[in-house]
Design a protein around this motif. Structure first.
Motif, mmCIF file in Angstrom:
data_model
loop_
_atom_site.group_PDB
_atom_site.id
_atom_site.type_symbol
_atom_site.label_atom_id
_atom_site.label_comp_id
_atom_site.label_asym_id
_atom_site.label_seq_id
_atom_site.Cartn_x
_atom_site.Cartn_y
_atom_site.Cartn_z
ATOM 1 N N LEU A 89 84.551 52.605 23.136
ATOM 2 C CA LEU A 89 85.730 53.124 23.827
ATOM 3 C C LEU A 89 85.498 54.500 24.449
ATOM 4 N N LYS A 131 83.544 54.045 27.654
ATOM 5 C CA LYS A 131 84.322 53.437 28.732
ATOM 6 C C LYS A 131 85.346 54.419 29.295
ATOM 7 N N ARG A 132 85.991 55.177 28.419
ATOM 8 C CA ARG A 132 86.961 56.164 28.903
ATOM 9 C C ARG A 132 86.262 57.264 29.696
ATOM 10 N N ASP A 148 88.422 47.333 30.949
ATOM 11 C CA ASP A 148 88.827 48.526 30.222
ATOM 12 C C ASP A 148 88.629 49.790 31.054
ATOM 13 N N HIS A 184 94.477 57.391 35.274
ATOM 14 C CA HIS A 184 94.172 58.761 35.710
ATOM 15 C C HIS A 184 94.090 58.849 37.236
ATOM 16 N N PHE A 241 91.637 52.296 32.249
ATOM 17 C CA PHE A 241 91.628 53.731 31.950
ATOM 18 C C PHE A 241 91.634 54.537 33.251
#
Length: 292
Positions: free
Chosen positions: A158, A161-162, A197, A205, A201
Motif C-alpha cells: 500500500l 502504491k500510494r 489502487d 489527489h 489514490f
C-alpha cells in the motif's frame, strides 16, 4: 558430521566431462548476452532450457546453481557476470578521505551530470517489475531515459502504491506505469490490483495514472516459444493462459527490446534530443567552473 561442501575459492576444481559440456553451453549463453550482463542464474537456466541443454525441472535448476557456484569459486566464470538476486543489500555512509578526495568526487559527479530526460515529454513514465532481482537489469535499460524502476511484488504494498499515486498527482502530465511480471495468476491479478489502487489514490489527489503490461503476455510466450509450466492446482484465481511463464524466461535481449520499444513509443524524440544538447552544454559549464 563435518560439512563437506566447498568453502572459499576452489582453484583446483576438476569438473567431470558432462559438467564441462554444461559449462561450455553456459559460457556460450553468456557470450551471446554479453551486452546484457549480469544475468541471473534463472535467466541462464531458461536460456539453457530453450537451447535444449537442460530440461525444465527443479532438479536441473539446482544442478545449475551448484555448477555455477563452483565455476565462480574456481575462476572459470567471472563473478560479475552472474547476478545473485538472493544476495543481501547494504547501504554505506558517504565519507571522504579529505578535501582533495571530495573535490575529485565533485568533478566525477560533474562528468556524469544529467538532466531529467523526461523533461518536456508527454507523460511521466515509471517501470515496475514483479521481482526485486530484476530492478538492476531494468534500471540499465531505463536509465538513459531517466525512467525510474520500482519493484512491486505482493498485493499489500500500500505505501508503494500510494507513493506512486502522489507522484502522479504532482505531475500534470499524469503517470504511465510500464509493468514487467510473470504470466501466472499472481502476475495477472497483481498488475490489475496495482493499476486500480494507484489510479484510485491518484484521483483522490487530483492526479491520473495508467498501467501498461510490457511483459510477459500470452502472445510473447507463443512468439518467442517461451517455456511454460502448469498452473498450481491450489490456485483458484481466474487464469486463461495455457500455462505459467516467468519473466526471467524472456531472453535478456528480447526483454531489453520490449522495454525500449515501450518507452520510446511514449516519448517525443525531438524533445529528447533538445534535452541532451542542453545537458551537454551545462555539463561543460560545470566542469569549467570546477577546473577554475
Amino acid at each position: 558430521m563435518p560439512d563437506k561442501r566447498p568453502r572459499g575459492y576452489q582453484p583446483d576444481w576438476q569438473p567431470r566431462l558432462h559438467t564441462l559440456e554444461l559449462l561450455a553451453s553456459i559460457e556460450a549463453i553468456l557470450d551471446r548476452y554479453a551486452g546484457h550482463l549480469p544475468i541471473s542464474i534463472r535467466q541462464a537456466f531458461y536460456a539453457a532450457v530453450s537451447a535444449d541443454v537442460l530440461p525444465k525441472t527443479e532438479r536441473a535448476y539446482k544442478r545449475l546453481v551448484e555448477v555455477l557456484g563452483m565455476a565462480r569459486r574456481s575462476g572459470r566464470i567471472p563473478w560479475e557476470v552472474i547476478r545473485d538476486d538472493s544476495g543481501a543489500r547494504a547501504e554505506s555512509p558517504l565519507a571522504f578521505a579529505g578535501p582533495m578526495a571530495f573535490r575529485a568526487a565533485m568533478y566525477r559527479a560533474a562528468e556524469s551530470y544529467r538532466r531529467d530526460r523526461q523533461e518536456g515529454q508527454p507523460v511521466r513514465l515509471e517501470l515496475w517489475c514483479e521481482a526485486v532481482g530484476m530492478v538492476e537489469q531494468l534500471a540499465r535499460l531505463a536509465g538513459p531515459y531517466s525512467v525510474p524502476v520500482f519493484s512491486g511484488g505482493g498485493f499489500d504494498s500500500l505505501p508503494g502504491k500510494r507513493a506512486a499515486a502522489l507522484r502522479a498527482a504532482r505531475d500534470p502530465r499524469g503517470l504511465c506505469i510500464l509493468h514487467v511480471g510473470d504470466l501466472d495468476p499472481s502476475g495477472t491479478h497483481l498488475p490489475r490490483a496495482l493499476a486500480e489502487d494507484v489510479a484510485a489514490f491518484a484521483a483522490a489527489h487530483g492526479g491520473r495514472s495508467e498501467l501498461v503490461r510490457v511483459a510477459v503476455t500470452e502472445a510473447q510466450v507463443e512468439r518467442y516459444e517461451l517455456p511454460v509450466a502448469p498452473t498450481k492446482a491450489t490456485d483458484r484465481r481466474s487464469f486463461t493462459a495455457a500455462g505459467t511463464t516467468q519473466a526471467e524466461a524472456l531472453p535478456p535481449d528480447i526483454l531489453a527490446q520490449l522495454v525500449q520499444v515501450a518507452i520510446e513509443e511514449r516519448r517525443d524524440t525531438a524533445v529528447h534530443e533538445a534535452v541532451l544538447q542542453q545537458e551537454a552544454v551545462e555539463r561543460e559549464q560545470l566542469l569549467s567552473e570546477l577546473e577554475r
